[in-house]
Design a protein around this motif. Structure first.
Motif, PDB file in Angstrom:
ATOM      1  N   ALA A 190      19.578  29.805 -30.479  1.00  0.00           N
ATOM      2  CA  ALA A 190      19.211  31.209 -30.687  1.00  0.00           C
ATOM      3  C   ALA A 190      20.457  32.061 -30.891  1.00  0.00           C
ATOM      4  CB  ALA A 190      18.403  31.734 -29.505  1.00  0.00           C
ATOM      5  N   TYR A 191      21.515  31.767 -30.127  1.00  0.00           N
ATOM      6  CA  TYR A 191      22.781  32.477 -30.344  1.00  0.00           C
ATOM      7  C   TYR A 191      23.346  32.143 -31.719  1.00  0.00           C
ATOM      8  CZ  TYR A 191      23.264  34.310 -25.597  1.00  0.00           C
ATOM      9  OH  TYR A 191      23.086  35.011 -24.430  1.00  0.00           O
ATOM     10  N   TYR A 192      23.308  30.865 -32.087  1.00  0.00           N
ATOM     11  CA  TYR A 192      23.879  30.461 -33.367  1.00  0.00           C
ATOM     12  C   TYR A 192      23.158  31.139 -34.530  1.00  0.00           C
ATOM     13  CZ  TYR A 192      25.753  26.570 -30.547  1.00  0.00           C
ATOM     14  OH  TYR A 192      26.370  25.807 -29.598  1.00  0.00           O
ATOM     15  N   LEU A 193      21.820  31.178 -34.464  1.00  0.00           N
ATOM     16  CA  LEU A 193      21.059  31.837 -35.521  1.00  0.00           C
ATOM     17  C   LEU A 193      21.342  33.337 -35.530  1.00  0.00           C
ATOM     18  CD1 LEU A 193      18.995  31.981 -37.778  1.00  0.00           C
ATOM     19  CD2 LEU A 193      17.171  31.864 -36.059  1.00  0.00           C
ATOM     20  N   SER A 194      21.457  33.935 -34.356  1.00  0.00           N
ATOM     21  CA  SER A 194      21.766  35.371 -34.297  1.00  0.00           C
ATOM     22  C   SER A 194      23.120  35.677 -34.909  1.00  0.00           C
ATOM     23  CB  SER A 194      21.729  35.864 -32.850  1.00  0.00           C
ATOM     24  OG  SER A 194      20.407  35.939 -32.387  1.00  0.00           O
ATOM     25  N   GLY A 222      24.141  40.858 -41.908  1.00  0.00           N
ATOM     26  CA  GLY A 222      23.745  42.265 -41.805  1.00  0.00           C
ATOM     27  C   GLY A 222      22.378  42.487 -41.214  1.00  0.00           C
ATOM     28  N   ILE A 223      21.803  41.458 -40.570  1.00  0.00           N
ATOM     29  CA  ILE A 223      20.468  41.540 -39.984  1.00  0.00           C
ATOM     30  C   ILE A 223      20.586  41.533 -38.463  1.00  0.00           C
ATOM     31  CG2 ILE A 223      18.261  40.324 -39.732  1.00  0.00           C
ATOM     32  CD1 ILE A 223      18.877  39.076 -42.534  1.00  0.00           C
ATOM     33  N   ASN A 224      19.904  42.442 -37.787  1.00  0.00           N
ATOM     34  CA  ASN A 224      20.033  42.544 -36.325  1.00  0.00           C
ATOM     35  C   ASN A 224      19.021  41.653 -35.607  1.00  0.00           C
ATOM     36  OD1 ASN A 224      17.977  44.195 -37.298  1.00  0.00           O
ATOM     37  ND2 ASN A 224      18.222  45.745 -35.710  1.00  0.00           N
ATOM     38  N   GLY A 225      19.227  40.348 -35.691  1.00  0.00           N
ATOM     39  CA  GLY A 225      18.381  39.414 -34.959  1.00  0.00           C
ATOM     40  C   GLY A 225      18.810  39.313 -33.503  1.00  0.00           C
ATOM     41  N   THR A 226      17.883  39.441 -32.576  1.00  0.00           N
ATOM     42  CA  THR A 226      18.213  39.473 -31.152  1.00  0.00           C
ATOM     43  C   THR A 226      17.922  38.129 -30.497  1.00  0.00           C
ATOM     44  OG1 THR A 226      17.626  41.817 -31.068  1.00  0.00           O
ATOM     45  CG2 THR A 226      17.778  40.650 -28.960  1.00  0.00           C
ATOM     46  N   PRO A 227      18.938  37.474 -29.896  1.00  0.00           N
ATOM     47  CA  PRO A 227      18.688  36.208 -29.195  1.00  0.00           C
ATOM     48  C   PRO A 227      17.999  36.460 -27.857  1.00  0.00           C
ATOM     49  CG  PRO A 227      20.991  36.823 -28.940  1.00  0.00           C
ATOM     50  CD  PRO A 227      20.365  37.854 -29.839  1.00  0.00           C
ATOM     51  N   VAL A 249      14.858  33.760 -31.436  1.00  0.00           N
ATOM     52  CA  VAL A 249      15.357  35.022 -31.980  1.00  0.00           C
ATOM     53  C   VAL A 249      14.132  35.878 -32.245  1.00  0.00           C
ATOM     54  CG1 VAL A 249      16.520  36.150 -33.906  1.00  0.00           C
ATOM     55  CG2 VAL A 249      17.424  34.010 -32.979  1.00  0.00           C
ATOM     56  N   ARG A 250      14.078  37.019 -31.570  1.00  0.00           N
ATOM     57  CA  ARG A 250      12.907  37.894 -31.738  1.00  0.00           C
ATOM     58  C   ARG A 250      13.066  38.714 -33.005  1.00  0.00           C
ATOM     59  NH1 ARG A 250      10.440  42.278 -27.453  1.00  0.00           N
ATOM     60  NH2 ARG A 250      12.230  43.505 -28.091  1.00  0.00           N
ATOM     61  N   ILE A 251      12.045  38.686 -33.829  1.00  0.00           N
ATOM     62  CA  ILE A 251      12.048  39.418 -35.091  1.00  0.00           C
ATOM     63  C   ILE A 251      10.845  40.358 -35.106  1.00  0.00           C
ATOM     64  CG2 ILE A 251      11.789  39.217 -37.596  1.00  0.00           C
ATOM     65  CD1 ILE A 251      13.276  36.524 -37.373  1.00  0.00           C
ATOM     66  N   PHE A 252      11.109  41.621 -35.367  1.00  0.00           N
ATOM     67  CA  PHE A 252      10.070  42.629 -35.553  1.00  0.00           C
ATOM     68  C   PHE A 252      10.051  43.013 -37.028  1.00  0.00           C
ATOM     69  CE2 PHE A 252       9.276  45.049 -31.304  1.00  0.00           C
ATOM     70  CZ  PHE A 252       9.106  43.838 -30.643  1.00  0.00           C
ATOM     71  N   LEU A 253       8.885  42.986 -37.632  1.00  0.00           N
ATOM     72  CA  LEU A 253       8.735  43.539 -38.968  1.00  0.00           C
ATOM     73  C   LEU A 253       8.337  45.010 -38.850  1.00  0.00           C
ATOM     74  CD1 LEU A 253       6.827  40.609 -40.692  1.00  0.00           C
ATOM     75  CD2 LEU A 253       9.275  41.068 -40.694  1.00  0.00           C
ATOM     76  N   ALA A 260      29.045  30.768 -38.672  1.00  0.00           N
ATOM     77  CA  ALA A 260      29.074  32.058 -37.978  1.00  0.00           C
ATOM     78  C   ALA A 260      29.361  31.880 -36.500  1.00  0.00           C
ATOM     79  CB  ALA A 260      27.748  32.795 -38.178  1.00  0.00           C
ATOM     80  N   ALA A 261      28.817  30.827 -35.885  1.00  0.00           N
ATOM     81  CA  ALA A 261      29.092  30.564 -34.472  1.00  0.00           C
ATOM     82  C   ALA A 261      30.558  30.196 -34.255  1.00  0.00           C
ATOM     83  CB  ALA A 261      28.180  29.454 -33.960  1.00  0.00           C
TER      84      ALA A 261
END
Length: 516
Positions: free
Chosen positions: A420-424, A431-436, A449-453, A491-492
């Motif tokens: 989840a950290y790696y994907l975040s 440029g996407i605010n994905g939250t682990p 990773v929680r994603i809100f549309l 990225a990680a």
């Protein structure tokens, strides 16, 4: 609109004309960047994260034992990369905030809020005191009456936050001798209120498992004589939309079962509608309970004003008996100053915009956008391969039936531990605010990773999100195929390189290990 219900139509490829595309802003910004700058939007985010992992306990040897003990406890999380910073906004595309209908993003709430200020030129800034000690004013009274009339309940009690509301409800409503029965995924704020409740017997049931729920109720009926004869109550806690999973409570089935087991009416429901109110329901988004026609079967509904309404605060919907109990005994209310005028006015503005034609179109658009996202992601061959390998998954949508069943805008991506950290890191770099979201917020092994549309997201932004997720998945599959268990995704690597710098600067006092 009914529960973002998904039976009806193919996604419309039209986006709200009033909503400026952040992808357009991104393209304009990127046109002025070098190739290396354009590829990485996450430098600030990574630095904030790395700074939060600095080991501090050893540096306090010989100092205050009070602060050293605190730092050493914090170091336990820092050693695994779990130190939590407050991130400054650095994203260009929003898939994380709670501004679901885009009322904040588009300026619609600000416009209505300024009208509210103009209509009340002598408004006070100060709260004045607690609600019981000169803090209640005519504006509070009018606002609460308006909300109660709108939703169709006797009482609406406005408070500072969802935490305040849940703490007030769960610490106060259950009485001595009552039993709490609640979904195991109830929000931490509700659980915090339960810890100080007079109801000492508390029983969780498996998430959304009606059979297990019934089993617990029947067991209580047999073992609790006062409950069986209707002299004590079972207080049942559920959420409408579960914020970490994005699934929906089978409320009608649960209410029917509880009424059958306890025909004396001593099984009462408290429903947390933080993530559904404003997003769905009749008469301008009046929520899940209202949409289901179950308002007469639910004792208390908690709604928040800081999500779909884009303002701040929360509101407890009930009858006047519950209202009187909260005013007289809920310490978190008694001992807090009243909500200020700006907070109340923002909430009032939010209710007005929520019922507008623009907000209704936003709800419909969000439903279609969610279908489009699920279709686009799951049809991507890289996602299919990564899902088969267990790298990425969406448990709520494993059946692939989102065009036939109710859905929500909450669409988390579940990952392997640490991933989840790696994907975040990867999403933030794009440029996407994905939250682990990791343990202890969720159970071990359920990192995500929680994603809100949002209604302010565009179809191009959703395509960009899918592309980013799948490019990370492709890199992870390549790493796994290489057999190198110590190799990190790009990225990680950038993030963990900062930890090595911290280690050198701190004379080796850091020990974060991040194998795949």
């Amino acid at each position: 609109m009914a529960i973002m219900t998904a039976t009806m139509r193919e996604p419309k490829m039209t986006e709200p004309k009033t909503m400026e595309s952040s992808m357009t802003r991104l393209k304009i910004a990127e046109s002025n960047m070098t190739e290396s700058e354009m590829a990485d939007h996450g430098a600030l985010w990574r630095q904030e994260w790395a700074d939060a992992q600095k080991i501090k306990g050893p540096g306090l040897k010989g100092g205050s034992v009070f602060y050293r003990n605190i730092e050493e406890e914090l170091d336990l999380a820092r050693q695994t990369g779990g130190g939590l910073p407050l991130h400054l906004p650095s994203h260009t595309v929003d898939f994380s905030t709670c501004d679901v209908l885009g009322l904040g993003h588009t300026g619609a709430l600000r416009e209505e809020f300024l009208k509210e200020l103009e209509a009340n030129p002598g408004f006070p800034i100060t709260a004045g005191g607690s609600r019981l000690c000169d803090g209640t004013n005519r504006y509070h009274d009018n606002l609460e009456r308006e909300i109660a009339e709108l939703v169709g309940v006797e009482s609406a009690l406005v408070v500072h936050s969802g935490y305040t509301a849940n703490q007030a409800i769960w610490s106060t409503v259950p009485r001595s001798g009552d039993v709490l029965v609640y979904d195991e995924l109830m929000h931490a704020t509700a659980l915090a209120g339960m810890k100080v409740s007079l109801a000492l017997e508390q029983k969780p049931f498996r998430h959304n498992d009606v059979d297990h729920f019934v089993e617990i109720l029947e067991d209580l009926k047999e073992k609790s004589p006062l409950i069986k004869v209707g002299k004590r109550c079972v207080i049942i806690g559920v959420e409408s939309y579960y914020s970490m999973d994005g699934d929906i409570c089978p409320l009608r089935e649960m209410i029917d079962a509880a009424k059958e087991i306890f025909p004396n009416g001593n099984a009462q429901f408290i429903v947390d509608e933080a993530h559904s109110f404003g997003c769905m329901g009749p008469n301008g988004g009046l929520g899940f309970v209202k949409e289901q026609g179950l308002e007469d079967e639910v004792a208390v509904i908690m709604i928040t004003l800081g999500k779909a309404l884009a303002a701040a605060g929360a509101c407890i919907l009930s009858n006047n008996t519950i209202r009187a109990l909260l005013i007289n005994q809920a310490k978190v209310m008694i001992c807090s100053v009243a909500p200020s005028f700006p907070l109340s006015a923002a909430g009032r503005a939010g209710f007005r915009v929520m019922r507008s034609e623009k907000a209704q179109k936003a709800r419909e658009y969000l439903h279609d956008l969610t279908l489009f996202y699920l279709d686009t992601l799951t049809s991507n061959p890289i996602y299919k391969k990564a899902n088969a390998k267990g790298l990425l998954r969406m448990p709520v949508h494993e059946d692939g039936d989102w065009h036939e069943v109710p859905i929500t805008h909450i669409v988390p991506i579940w990952c392997k531990p640490k991933h989840a950290y790696y994907l975040s890191f990867h999403l933030v770099r794009d440029g996407i605010n994905g939250t682990p979201i990791v343990f202890p917020v969720v159970a071990r092994g359920e990192d995500r990773v929680r994603i809100f549309l949002h209604a302010h997201n565009t179809y191009d932004e959703v395509k960009f999100l899918v592309k980013s997720i799948c490019s990370w998945a492709e890199e992870m599959m390549e790493i796994e195929a290489s057999g190198d268990k110590n190799k990190l995704p790009t990225a990680a690597r950038l993030a963990y390189a900062l930890l090595e710098k911290n280690k050198e600067a701190n004379n080796g006092a850091t020990a974060i290990h991040a194998p795949l």
